[in-house]
Every structure is written in structure tokens, then in C-alpha cells.
Design a protein around this motif. Structure first.
Motif, mmCIF file in Angstrom:
data_model
loop_
_atom_site.group_PDB
_atom_site.id
_atom_site.type_symbol
_atom_site.label_atom_id
_atom_site.label_comp_id
_atom_site.label_asym_id
_atom_site.label_seq_id
_atom_site.Cartn_x
_atom_site.Cartn_y
_atom_site.Cartn_z
ATOM 1 N N GLY A 34 19.295 17.898 -43.991
ATOM 2 C CA GLY A 34 19.048 17.349 -42.655
ATOM 3 C C GLY A 34 19.395 18.327 -41.551
ATOM 4 N N ASP A 35 19.270 19.614 -41.855
ATOM 5 C CA ASP A 35 19.663 20.639 -40.876
ATOM 6 C C ASP A 35 18.530 21.630 -40.604
ATOM 7 N N GLY A 36 17.286 21.135 -40.573
ATOM 8 C CA GLY A 36 16.130 22.020 -40.342
ATOM 9 C C GLY A 36 16.122 22.629 -38.944
ATOM 10 N N THR A 37 15.165 23.520 -38.730
ATOM 11 C CA THR A 37 15.110 24.267 -37.464
ATOM 12 C C THR A 37 14.992 23.362 -36.241
ATOM 13 N N VAL A 38 14.141 22.341 -36.322
ATOM 14 C CA VAL A 38 13.959 21.502 -35.124
ATOM 15 C C VAL A 38 15.207 20.658 -34.861
ATOM 16 N N VAL A 39 15.952 20.374 -35.918
ATOM 17 C CA VAL A 39 17.212 19.636 -35.744
ATOM 18 C C VAL A 39 18.211 20.527 -34.999
ATOM 19 N N GLN A 40 18.184 21.810 -35.349
ATOM 20 C CA GLN A 40 19.077 22.757 -34.656
ATOM 21 C C GLN A 40 18.714 22.862 -33.172
ATOM 22 N N HIS A 41 17.492 22.449 -32.825
ATOM 23 C CA HIS A 41 17.070 22.455 -31.418
ATOM 24 C C HIS A 41 17.175 21.076 -30.783
ATOM 25 N N GLY A 42 17.873 20.161 -31.430
ATOM 26 C CA GLY A 42 18.171 18.887 -30.785
ATOM 27 C C GLY A 42 17.431 17.665 -31.305
ATOM 28 N N TYR A 43 16.529 17.839 -32.313
ATOM 29 C CA TYR A 43 15.819 16.678 -32.855
ATOM 30 C C TYR A 43 16.794 15.834 -33.678
ATOM 31 N N PRO A 44 16.683 14.477 -33.636
ATOM 32 C CA PRO A 44 17.618 13.634 -34.412
ATOM 33 C C PRO A 44 17.643 14.049 -35.882
ATOM 34 N N ALA A 45 18.820 14.244 -36.432
ATOM 35 C CA ALA A 45 18.945 14.746 -37.801
ATOM 36 C C ALA A 45 18.688 13.655 -38.831
ATOM 37 N N PRO A 46 17.848 13.943 -39.811
ATOM 38 C CA PRO A 46 17.710 12.995 -40.922
ATOM 39 C C PRO A 46 18.958 13.086 -41.805
ATOM 40 N N PRO A 47 19.262 12.013 -42.521
ATOM 41 C CA PRO A 47 20.421 12.086 -43.418
ATOM 42 C C PRO A 47 20.156 13.048 -44.582
ATOM 43 N N SER A 48 21.215 13.635 -45.118
ATOM 44 C CA SER A 48 21.092 14.527 -46.282
ATOM 45 C C SER A 48 20.530 13.740 -47.475
ATOM 46 N N TYR A 49 19.621 14.374 -48.224
ATOM 47 C CA TYR A 49 19.036 13.695 -49.397
ATOM 48 C C TYR A 49 20.079 13.418 -50.473
ATOM 49 N N SER A 50 21.099 14.261 -50.526
ATOM 50 C CA SER A 50 22.072 14.096 -51.619
ATOM 51 C C SER A 50 23.330 13.339 -51.182
ATOM 52 N N LYS A 51 23.721 13.514 -49.907
ATOM 53 C CA LYS A 51 25.008 12.931 -49.490
ATOM 54 C C LYS A 51 24.877 11.823 -48.448
ATOM 55 N N GLY A 52 23.682 11.686 -47.837
ATOM 56 C CA GLY A 52 23.513 10.757 -46.720
ATOM 57 C C GLY A 52 23.281 9.316 -47.147
ATOM 58 N N THR A 53 23.185 8.463 -46.115
ATOM 59 C CA THR A 53 22.900 7.046 -46.341
ATOM 60 C C THR A 53 21.581 6.708 -45.650
ATOM 61 N N SER A 54 20.715 5.992 -46.331
ATOM 62 C CA SER A 54 19.434 5.598 -45.756
ATOM 63 C C SER A 54 19.638 4.554 -44.659
ATOM 64 N N SER A 55 18.843 4.651 -43.586
ATOM 65 C CA SER A 55 18.950 3.646 -42.526
ATOM 66 C C SER A 55 18.526 2.273 -43.051
#
Ligand code: HEC
Length: 190
Positions: free
Chosen positions: A120-141
Motif C-alpha cells: 500500500g505504498d505505491g508512487t501515487v500514495v507517496q504523493h498523497g493518494y489514500p493508501a490501500p491496506p497492505s495485502y499481507s498485513k492490512g485489514t479490509s474495509s
């Protein structure tokens, strides 16, 4: 009959045809290969007595699909997502080639947000886009761990999108979605 008479008669006939075809100012006169202009097939907006409503353009009968179209009968609702989770499975062969293509597609279409390793740390996220949860460690909304997302849930998400993630249905054909899903399953283990 002499040759001159035959020639004369032919010319008279031609003259008569030309004269009659020119009588009507809107007539196109003689047409070469008239089927090109007045073809046998119906125009879509033409009157057509073969159908009850008299129109050529007909709606396809209920339940029919275009050639080459893959059905996905799960609506863009929470119930559709849950049902797809139980019923929809990847039918593609688990080959190295499919996996490699899935990785390539993932890197082009998904990694800008989800990141190359799915954290969940892609380039557009680094530029302020809402971060998606990590596929391995995150929680689904929608509840549960991202690492437990099933084939059907991921397919539903790619097809319709979820919240700030748009649909990828027009970018990825069904088979390509399944290849991406093979790679997402790998990222869920990282
Ligand atoms: C524009 C950024 C962006 C792109 C590109 C993107 N996603 Fe997402 N994705 C998100 C965000 C943000 C979320 C979290 C949305 C939420 O649950 O609120 C998400 C959530 C998900 C989820 C979790 C769904 C769930 O049920 O919780 C999956 C699976 C997923 N994305 C797969 C993909 C795949 C596969 C691709 C590439 C085809 C992709 N995403 C491309 C932003 C993106």
C-alpha cells in the motif's frame, strides 16, 4: 438484317433507356451494381414487417450475451461481494507463464497505489493518494484480513472497484484479472 440495322436498333434502345431514366430529376439513373446502394440487408432504422413492433432494431432476448463475453452475475453490492467470495473460483491453469503475466499486469495497473510488494505504498500514495491496506498485513474495509481475501472477493473488487479504488473492468479482460489475482495471492503471503 444488316449490321447497320442491328446497330441502329441497339442505339434506339439505349436512347430510350437514357431518356426514361432522366425523366425523374431525383432518379440516380442507371446504377452500376445497384446492390451497393439498395442492399438486401435491412438498415437498422428501417421498417420491418418481420417483427411485431415493425422495427428492424430489436433488443436482444433476455439472458443472451455478446460473443466472447464472460458473465459475472454478481452485482456491485455487499451481498454480491460475499456471494462471489463463496462461488467464484479461478479456473485458469496455475502456470508460470500465467503468473508472470499477472505480475507484469499488476506492476502496470495496481502497483502505482498498492506498491510493488503490495504494502500500500505505491508512487501515487507517496504523493498523497489514500493508501490501500497492505495485502499481507492490512485489514479490509469490508472486514477480515487482506491476506484472507478470496478469489471471488478480489475479482469482484477488480471488476467494480471499492471506495476510492476505481473499476479495472475496462482495462483488464476477465482472463487478465485472473492472472493478476494469481499474483495478488503471492503478495498476500509477504
Ligand atoms: C488508484 C489507486 C489504486 C489502484 C490503481 C488499485 N487499487 Fe486496489 N485499492 C485501492 C484502495 C484505496 C483500496 C482500499 C479501498 C477501501 O477498502 O476503502 C483498494 C483495495 C483493494 C482490494 C481490497 C478489497 C477489499 O475487499 O477490501 C483489492 C483486492 C485490490 N484493491 C486490488 C487491486 C488490484 C488487483 C488492482 C489492479 C488491477 C488495484 N487494486 C488497483 C487503490 C487502488
Amino acid at each position: 438484317m444488316s449490321k447497320i440495322k442491328i446497330f441502329g436498333a441497339t442505339m434506339m434502345a439505349v436512347a430510350a433507356m437514357v431518356a426514361t431514366s432522366c425523366k425523374d430529376k431525383r432518379s440516380t439513373g442507371w446504377q452500376y451494381a445497384p446492390n451497393m446502394y439498395e442492399h438486401i440487408a435491412y438498415e437498422y432504422d428501417q421498417k420491418n414487417d418481420n417483427f411485431k413492433d415493425g422495427k428492424t432494431s430489436q433488443l436482444p432476448p433476455a439472458g443472451t450475451i455478446p460473443v466472447g463475453f464472460t458473465r459475472f452475475d454478481y452485482p456491485n453490492t455487499r451481498a454480491g461481494y460475499d456471494q462471489a467470495s463463496v462461488e467464484v473460483k479461478n479456473m485458469l491453469a496455475q502456470t508460470q507463464a500465467n503468473y508472470a503475466e499477472g505480475k507484469n499486469l499488476y506492476e502496470h495497473f495496481c502497483s502505482p497505489c498498492h506498491g510493488l510488494t503490495g504494502q500500500g505504498d505505491g508512487t501515487v500514495v507517496q504523493h498523497g493518494y489514500p493508501a490501500p491496506p497492505s495485502y499481507s498485513k492490512g485489514t479490509s474495509s469490508r472486514g477480515g484480513g487482506m491476506k484472507d481475501l478470496t478469489d471471488g472477493k478480489i475479482y469482484h473488487t477488480i471488476t467494480y472497484g471499492v471506495n476510492s479504488m476505481g473499476s479495472y473492468a475496462s482495462q483488464l479482460a476477465p482472463e487478465e484479472r485472473w492472472k493478476v489475482i494469481m499474483y495478488v495471492h503471492h503478495l498476500q503471503t509477504l
